[in-house]
Motif scaffolding. Structure first.
Motif, PDB file in Angstrom:
ATOM      1  N   ASN A 179       0.924  -1.194   0.076  1.00  0.00           N
ATOM      2  CA  ASN A 179       0.250  -0.058  -0.036  1.00  0.00           C
ATOM      3  C   ASN A 179       0.801   1.228  -0.030  1.00  0.00           C
ATOM      4  O   ASN A 179       0.553   2.344  -0.577  1.00  0.00           O
ATOM      5  CB  ASN A 179      -1.027   0.041   1.362  1.00  0.00           C
ATOM      6  CG  ASN A 179      -1.933  -1.019   1.079  1.00  0.00           C
ATOM      7  OD1 ASN A 179      -2.498  -1.500  -0.009  1.00  0.00           O
ATOM      8  ND2 ASN A 179      -2.426  -1.574   2.056  1.00  0.00           N
ATOM      9  N   LYS A 180       1.841   1.192   0.735  1.00  0.00           N
ATOM     10  CA  LYS A 180       2.638   2.342   0.790  1.00  0.00           C
ATOM     11  C   LYS A 180       3.379   2.795  -0.464  1.00  0.00           C
ATOM     12  O   LYS A 180       3.563   3.523  -1.087  1.00  0.00           O
ATOM     13  CB  LYS A 180       3.847   2.100   2.040  1.00  0.00           C
ATOM     14  CG  LYS A 180       3.398   2.168   3.401  1.00  0.00           C
ATOM     15  CD  LYS A 180       4.532   1.785   4.376  1.00  0.00           C
ATOM     16  CE  LYS A 180       3.880   2.077   5.871  1.00  0.00           C
ATOM     17  NZ  LYS A 180       5.102   1.896   6.983  1.00  0.00           N
ATOM     18  N   GLN A 181       3.827   1.403  -1.217  1.00  0.00           N
ATOM     19  CA  GLN A 181       4.618   1.551  -2.401  1.00  0.00           C
ATOM     20  C   GLN A 181       3.377   2.359  -3.490  1.00  0.00           C
ATOM     21  O   GLN A 181       3.803   3.268  -4.043  1.00  0.00           O
ATOM     22  CB  GLN A 181       4.997   0.326  -2.921  1.00  0.00           C
ATOM     23  CG  GLN A 181       6.348  -0.261  -2.051  1.00  0.00           C
ATOM     24  CD  GLN A 181       6.846  -1.627  -2.443  1.00  0.00           C
ATOM     25  OE1 GLN A 181       5.965  -1.986  -3.554  1.00  0.00           O
ATOM     26  NE2 GLN A 181       7.684  -2.044  -1.974  1.00  0.00           N
ATOM     27  N   GLU A 210       1.700   7.063  -6.567  1.00  0.00           N
ATOM     28  CA  GLU A 210       0.744   7.863  -6.910  1.00  0.00           C
ATOM     29  C   GLU A 210       1.019   9.447  -6.760  1.00  0.00           C
ATOM     30  O   GLU A 210       0.949  10.244  -7.587  1.00  0.00           O
ATOM     31  CB  GLU A 210      -0.572   7.639  -6.079  1.00  0.00           C
ATOM     32  CG  GLU A 210      -1.253   6.434  -6.549  1.00  0.00           C
ATOM     33  CD  GLU A 210      -2.518   6.304  -5.718  1.00  0.00           C
ATOM     34  OE1 GLU A 210      -2.631   6.770  -4.686  1.00  0.00           O
ATOM     35  OE2 GLU A 210      -3.166   4.977  -6.144  1.00  0.00           O
ATOM     36  N   GLN A 211       1.905   9.306  -5.644  1.00  0.00           N
ATOM     37  CA  GLN A 211       2.554  10.749  -4.984  1.00  0.00           C
ATOM     38  C   GLN A 211       3.543  11.285  -6.055  1.00  0.00           C
ATOM     39  O   GLN A 211       3.251  12.548  -6.673  1.00  0.00           O
ATOM     40  CB  GLN A 211       3.166  10.780  -3.730  1.00  0.00           C
ATOM     41  CG  GLN A 211       2.055  10.770  -2.696  1.00  0.00           C
ATOM     42  CD  GLN A 211       2.807  10.526  -1.283  1.00  0.00           C
ATOM     43  OE1 GLN A 211       3.984  10.631  -1.093  1.00  0.00           O
ATOM     44  NE2 GLN A 211       2.037  10.393  -0.297  1.00  0.00           N
ATOM     45  N   GLN A 212       4.436  10.437  -6.773  1.00  0.00           N
ATOM     46  CA  GLN A 212       5.315  10.632  -7.612  1.00  0.00           C
ATOM     47  C   GLN A 212       4.570  11.313  -9.013  1.00  0.00           C
ATOM     48  O   GLN A 212       5.140  11.976  -9.637  1.00  0.00           O
ATOM     49  CB  GLN A 212       6.194   9.564  -7.930  1.00  0.00           C
ATOM     50  CG  GLN A 212       7.320   9.427  -6.609  1.00  0.00           C
ATOM     51  CD  GLN A 212       8.003   8.007  -6.962  1.00  0.00           C
ATOM     52  OE1 GLN A 212       7.880   7.477  -8.162  1.00  0.00           O
ATOM     53  NE2 GLN A 212       8.991   7.682  -6.108  1.00  0.00           N
ATOM     54  N   LYS A 213       3.542  10.399  -9.221  1.00  0.00           N
ATOM     55  CA  LYS A 213       2.856  10.891 -10.650  1.00  0.00           C
ATOM     56  C   LYS A 213       2.462  12.183 -10.415  1.00  0.00           C
ATOM     57  O   LYS A 213       2.420  13.105 -11.372  1.00  0.00           O
ATOM     58  CB  LYS A 213       1.940   9.752 -10.835  1.00  0.00           C
ATOM     59  CG  LYS A 213       2.334   8.504 -11.442  1.00  0.00           C
ATOM     60  CD  LYS A 213       1.135   7.623 -11.658  1.00  0.00           C
ATOM     61  CE  LYS A 213       1.719   6.134 -12.184  1.00  0.00           C
ATOM     62  NZ  LYS A 213       0.402   5.359 -12.414  1.00  0.00           N
ATOM     63  N   GLU A 214       1.756  12.375  -9.227  1.00  0.00           N
ATOM     64  CA  GLU A 214       1.274  13.833  -9.182  1.00  0.00           C
ATOM     65  C   GLU A 214       2.172  14.869  -9.190  1.00  0.00           C
ATOM     66  O   GLU A 214       1.897  15.891  -9.777  1.00  0.00           O
ATOM     67  CB  GLU A 214       0.327  13.755  -7.626  1.00  0.00           C
ATOM     68  CG  GLU A 214      -0.837  12.862  -7.784  1.00  0.00           C
ATOM     69  CD  GLU A 214      -1.399  12.985  -6.382  1.00  0.00           C
ATOM     70  OE1 GLU A 214      -0.827  13.469  -5.476  1.00  0.00           O
ATOM     71  OE2 GLU A 214      -2.753  12.267  -5.901  1.00  0.00           O
ATOM     72  N   GLN A 215       3.202  14.445  -8.524  1.00  0.00           N
ATOM     73  CA  GLN A 215       4.443  15.459  -8.514  1.00  0.00           C
ATOM     74  C   GLN A 215       4.963  15.745  -9.905  1.00  0.00           C
ATOM     75  O   GLN A 215       5.137  16.803 -10.445  1.00  0.00           O
ATOM     76  CB  GLN A 215       5.536  14.848  -7.777  1.00  0.00           C
ATOM     77  CG  GLN A 215       5.445  15.182  -6.295  1.00  0.00           C
ATOM     78  CD  GLN A 215       6.350  14.437  -5.470  1.00  0.00           C
ATOM     79  OE1 GLN A 215       7.475  14.238  -5.944  1.00  0.00           O
ATOM     80  NE2 GLN A 215       6.334  14.580  -4.112  1.00  0.00           N
ATOM     81  N   GLN A 216       5.016  14.796 -10.829  1.00  0.00           N
ATOM     82  CA  GLN A 216       5.663  14.692 -12.221  1.00  0.00           C
ATOM     83  C   GLN A 216       4.529  15.568 -12.985  1.00  0.00           C
ATOM     84  O   GLN A 216       4.890  16.649 -13.807  1.00  0.00           O
ATOM     85  CB  GLN A 216       5.703  13.439 -12.780  1.00  0.00           C
ATOM     86  CG  GLN A 216       7.010  12.733 -12.374  1.00  0.00           C
ATOM     87  CD  GLN A 216       6.944  11.506 -12.840  1.00  0.00           C
ATOM     88  OE1 GLN A 216       6.177  10.728 -13.693  1.00  0.00           O
ATOM     89  NE2 GLN A 216       8.088  10.611 -12.546  1.00  0.00           N
ATOM     90  N   GLN A 217       3.171  15.324 -12.965  1.00  0.00           N
ATOM     91  CA  GLN A 217       2.294  16.206 -13.281  1.00  0.00           C
ATOM     92  C   GLN A 217       2.040  17.669 -13.244  1.00  0.00           C
ATOM     93  O   GLN A 217       2.225  18.506 -13.883  1.00  0.00           O
ATOM     94  CB  GLN A 217       0.939  15.570 -13.016  1.00  0.00           C
ATOM     95  CG  GLN A 217       0.571  14.077 -13.690  1.00  0.00           C
ATOM     96  CD  GLN A 217      -0.906  13.443 -13.161  1.00  0.00           C
ATOM     97  OE1 GLN A 217      -1.592  14.291 -12.616  1.00  0.00           O
ATOM     98  NE2 GLN A 217      -1.033  12.327 -13.753  1.00  0.00           N
ATOM     99  N   THR A 218       2.161  17.778 -11.844  1.00  0.00           N
ATOM    100  CA  THR A 218       2.603  19.370 -11.387  1.00  0.00           C
ATOM    101  C   THR A 218       3.816  20.058 -12.017  1.00  0.00           C
ATOM    102  O   THR A 218       3.541  21.155 -12.386  1.00  0.00           O
ATOM    103  CB  THR A 218       2.588  19.162  -9.845  1.00  0.00           C
ATOM    104  OG1 THR A 218       3.737  18.603  -9.441  1.00  0.00           O
ATOM    105  CG2 THR A 218       1.342  19.065  -9.436  1.00  0.00           C
TER     106      THR A 218
END
Length: 491
Positions: free
Chosen positions: A58-60, A65-73
């Motif tokens: 779950n943590k992974q 998901e967080q990395q994807k969001e950061q890349q998108q931002t």
């Protein structure tokens, strides 16, 4: 040995969670399987062991998901920055265009102001110029009016005289005014000067011994000296003082125009479009043409054809100014090892076939070469034309050329001696092609100017215009009447 009720053959009876009873084969020796609804004793422990693994997963997933969001931002931020950068560029370009337009407007305004000022200042000047132009016109008109009045008065005078005498008037015949003929020798002299400035390209005369004797007497050609020594000075000058001055001026102008300052600039070619000065220099040959025609049985004349390189379309404007060093010191000029025989620059290759013309004609225009030997005189080695012919007869095929021709074909330890040719302006020098020669120093205060023509016989066979080995081995081959002329002059 047994199958679960779920019909999965990979199911293990100890860890299956289907909570169904097992079907045990009749002949199986395995222990009895618990009924459906029963669980193994260690199931709770296994579930507890699997929980941390699930948490890690779950943590992974959350991290991904967080990395994807950061890349998108980040991508969105980059896009915004690029847009802003492009907008700034567009703004700057617009500002530059506006500035350039303003500059152009200001420049155009300044130009208009300048033009207006110039026009305002030019108006009085134009008025002055117009007045200056109108003044001579007015004077001309006044003169014309005065002349007309005078003509009318002249015409009225005889009429008044007739009326006073009361004589009947007769109609006046229309008179034709004719220009009086030129008195003196001005017109023939001008025509003669024009003829002297144009080289002849055609000359026809029957060749005979009598004609050769007459022409030799006119110019003072000493046939014996030429036959024996390979050179002679034509004793009778055939150029007048005026012709000498005109030719000297033309030679100096032609030489000054030449771009080359070395000896290569001395050689001038006649072309279909040449200057008047060049044509005048080539026209000097007209004075000696009758003698050369009889001596060689016809010669190739300037302009008779426009070959790329031909001796007859070339003259050498040899100007040796005071201080000219010559081919060597005056004491060195006595040795024929200093001399040479002429060779075109493109054919000056040691050991290759030598080119030859028939004879050299040098017209002296200025210099103190008649009274001294150090005034840029021409130096010649007498009899070397026959010595070289003997040496050439010992060879076969084309005659080889060398820069030190005397050292190669004659005795280098005891070479023939050279001497200075004495000739005054107006005289001419005649020299065989194979006579070894050179130019001495000019220690005088006057420049020496000679015009050299390289004469080629018209009777040469085809293909031997530039190189005729048979004539190099026999010096009399191209002058068949020379020996008879010598005998006639001796008699």
């Amino acid at each position: 040995s047994g199958l679960c009720s779920c019909q999965d053959d990979s199911c293990c009876p100890r860890c299956c969670n289907c909570k169904t009873s097992f079907l045990v084969a009749a002949n199986s020796s395995s222990p009895p399987v618990p009924a459906s609804g029963s669980q193994p004793a260690n199931l709770h422990q296994q579930q507890q062991q699997h929980q941390p693994i699930k948490q890690q997963r779950n943590k992974q997933q959350q991290k991904a998901e967080q990395q994807k969001e950061q890349q998108q931002t980040k991508q969105q931020q980059k896009k915004q920055q690029q847009k802003e950068h492009q907008q700034q560029k567009q703004r700057l370009q617009k500002q530059k265009l506006q500035l350039s337009k303003q500059k152009l407007l200001t420049q155009s305004l300044l130009l208009k102001k300048k033009k207006q000022q110039q026009q305002a200042s030019a108006q009085p000047k134009q008025q002055q110029q117009q007045q200056q132009l109108e003044q001579p016109k007015q004077h001309q008109q006044q003169r014309q009016q005065q002349q007309q009045q005078q003509k009318q008065e002249r015409l009225q005078q005889p009429l008044q005289a007739h009326s006073q005498q009361q004589r009947p008037l007769q109609p006046l015949a229309a008179g034709v005014l004719k220009r009086p003929a030129a008195s003196g020798s001005g017109a023939p002299a001008a025509k003669q000067r024009k003829q002297d400035a144009v080289p002849l390209s055609v000359f026809k005369a029957r060749v005979s011994l009598d004609a050769l004797q007459r022409e030799a007497e006119k110019v003072g050609f000493q046939a014996k000296d030429y036959l024996r020594n390979g050179f002679t000075v034509l004793q009778h000058p055939v150029l007048t003082d005026e012709e000498l001055a005109l030719a000297l001026g033309a030679a100096q102008r032609v030489r000054n125009i030449s771009k080359s300052s070395n000896n290569g600039g001395e050689f001038v070619f006649l072309r279909s479009q040449s200057t008047d000065d060049r044509r005048r220099l080539f026209a000097l040959l007209n004075k000696y043409l009758p003698l050369l025609h009889q001596l060689l049985g016809g010669i190739r004349l300037p302009g008779s054809d426009w070959a790329p390189y031909a001796h007859h379309n070339q003259v050498q404007v040899a100007i040796k100014r005071p201080g000219f060093e010559g081919y060597g010191r005056l004491d060195q000029m006595s040795s024929s090892l200093v001399g040479h025989i002429d060779q075109p620059s493109k054919k000056q290759i040691a050991g290759k076939a030598a080119a030859n013309y028939s004879l050299l004609l040098g017209v002296v225009l200025s210099g103190d070469t008649a009274s001294r030997s150090d005034a840029g005189n021409l130096f010649v080695a007498p009899r070397t034309h026959t010595m070289l012919a003997e040496a050439f007869r010992r060879t076969e095929g084309p005659v080889p050329w060398y820069a030190d021709i005397a050292g190669q074909h004659l005795d280098p330890e005891n070479p023939p001696r050279m001497k200075a040719v004495r000739a005054k302006p107006g005289q001419a020098i005649l020299m065989h092609h194979q006579t070894v020669h050179g130019v001495g120093p000019n220690h005088s205060d006057e420049g020496r100017v000679n015009i050299y023509f390289r004469i080629t016989s018209k009777g040469r066979p085809e293909g031997k215009l530039l190189s005729y080995p048979e004539a190099m081995r026999n010096p009399l081959r191209e002058t068949p009447l020379l020996r008879e002329l010598v005998e006639g002059q001796e008699r």
